[in-house]
Design an enzyme around this catalytic site. Sequence first.
Site, mmCIF file in Angstrom:
data_model
loop_
_atom_site.group_PDB
_atom_site.id
_atom_site.type_symbol
_atom_site.label_atom_id
_atom_site.label_comp_id
_atom_site.label_asym_id
_atom_site.label_seq_id
_atom_site.Cartn_x
_atom_site.Cartn_y
_atom_site.Cartn_z
ATOM 1 N N LYS A 165 0.810 -1.231 0.000
ATOM 2 C CA LYS A 165 0.000 0.000 0.000
ATOM 3 C C LYS A 165 0.841 1.277 0.000
ATOM 4 O O LYS A 165 0.483 2.254 -0.654
ATOM 5 C CB LYS A 165 -0.945 0.006 1.210
ATOM 6 C CG LYS A 165 -2.077 -1.009 1.099
ATOM 7 C CD LYS A 165 -3.027 -0.879 2.271
ATOM 8 C CE LYS A 165 -4.108 -1.934 2.228
ATOM 9 N NZ LYS A 165 -5.068 -1.792 3.335
ATOM 10 N N ASP B 58 -10.172 2.503 2.398
ATOM 11 C CA ASP B 58 -10.319 1.774 3.667
ATOM 12 C C ASP B 58 -11.176 2.546 4.679
ATOM 13 O O ASP B 58 -12.082 1.993 5.297
ATOM 14 C CB ASP B 58 -8.939 1.501 4.285
ATOM 15 C CG ASP B 58 -8.218 0.364 3.570
ATOM 16 O OD1 ASP B 58 -8.893 -0.502 2.992
ATOM 17 O OD2 ASP B 58 -6.976 0.350 3.599
#
Length: 283
Positions: A68, A105
């Site tokens: 990420k 997220d």
Amino acid sequence: MTKSDLYAVFGQPIGHSLSPIIHKTFAEQTGQNLLYQAREVGLEHFTEALARFVAEGGRGLNCTVPLKELAWRQADVLTPRARLSGAVNTLIRQAEGGWLGDNTDGVGLCQDLTQQGVMLAGKRLLIIGAGGAARGIVQPLAEAGVASIAVVNRTRDKAVRLAETFQAVTALEVLDFAELDGRTFDVLINATSLSLSGEAPPLPAGCLHVSSICYDLAYNLKAPTPFVRWARMQGAAYSLDGIGMLVAQAAEAFYLWRGIRPDTRPVLASLIGAGQVVGERVG
Ligand code: ATR
């Protein structure tokens, strides 16, 4: 039949990723002609795997552990929420070439909480942990109208840095675990990696009240996570794990790619049913 548009998730390990089944179900539900693959890609091979994916016509990509932060660095443009979070879990191929990086997220967490009937407005939040997972959720939580957000972390400096990063968005109160005595919170979110080692964070029982909600960003389809177990033992009103967030962040990525919002509820129900979750989703 026209060729399917290509999407994928990169990560390592990737074998147990639920993203392919989630996106396949979303595509069926919304009538979208796409192919979504899981590819085992580690840090050292990310650049070449991404180039190959572009050559194959890849339209969108999810990145998971450990990619990420690297995806954040490789994106050509970042959304504001991704820029602050320091991590990208969704890449969107731009018409003119290049990748737009986003982080879905935090919005996934907020959407799951809303779907579970948890109102964030006016709530006093405690985020436990100050690493990558915590960075991904601060901004959307702050924008949901909460009363306050405190962060407790084993390494205080890291929480201080987190607070500095987000100071333009919200004032984060930094706490040590020892400072939690006598403090009570409405929503407690476990953003530590402790579940991976089978542990719950060292929280005093008194930081919950009867209406408190506990949410673990980690999930386990087979058994309640240690934090969910702890919350249940303390008598939390709700104790949820992160499977709903996983589905909701995928839905947000799907929306960014396809411009259509899938219904997360049947997908979540089928994952929970298939995993025969022992832990309570809401309870
Ligand atoms: P992630 O990307 O999953 O957030 P990370 O960035 O390595 O992973 O962050 C892990 C988080 O879990 C950190 O907040 C870490 O605390 P430290 O900053 O003190 O390392 C927390 N964590 C991991 N192991 C822990 C432990 N044994 N006790 C308390 N906190 C722990």
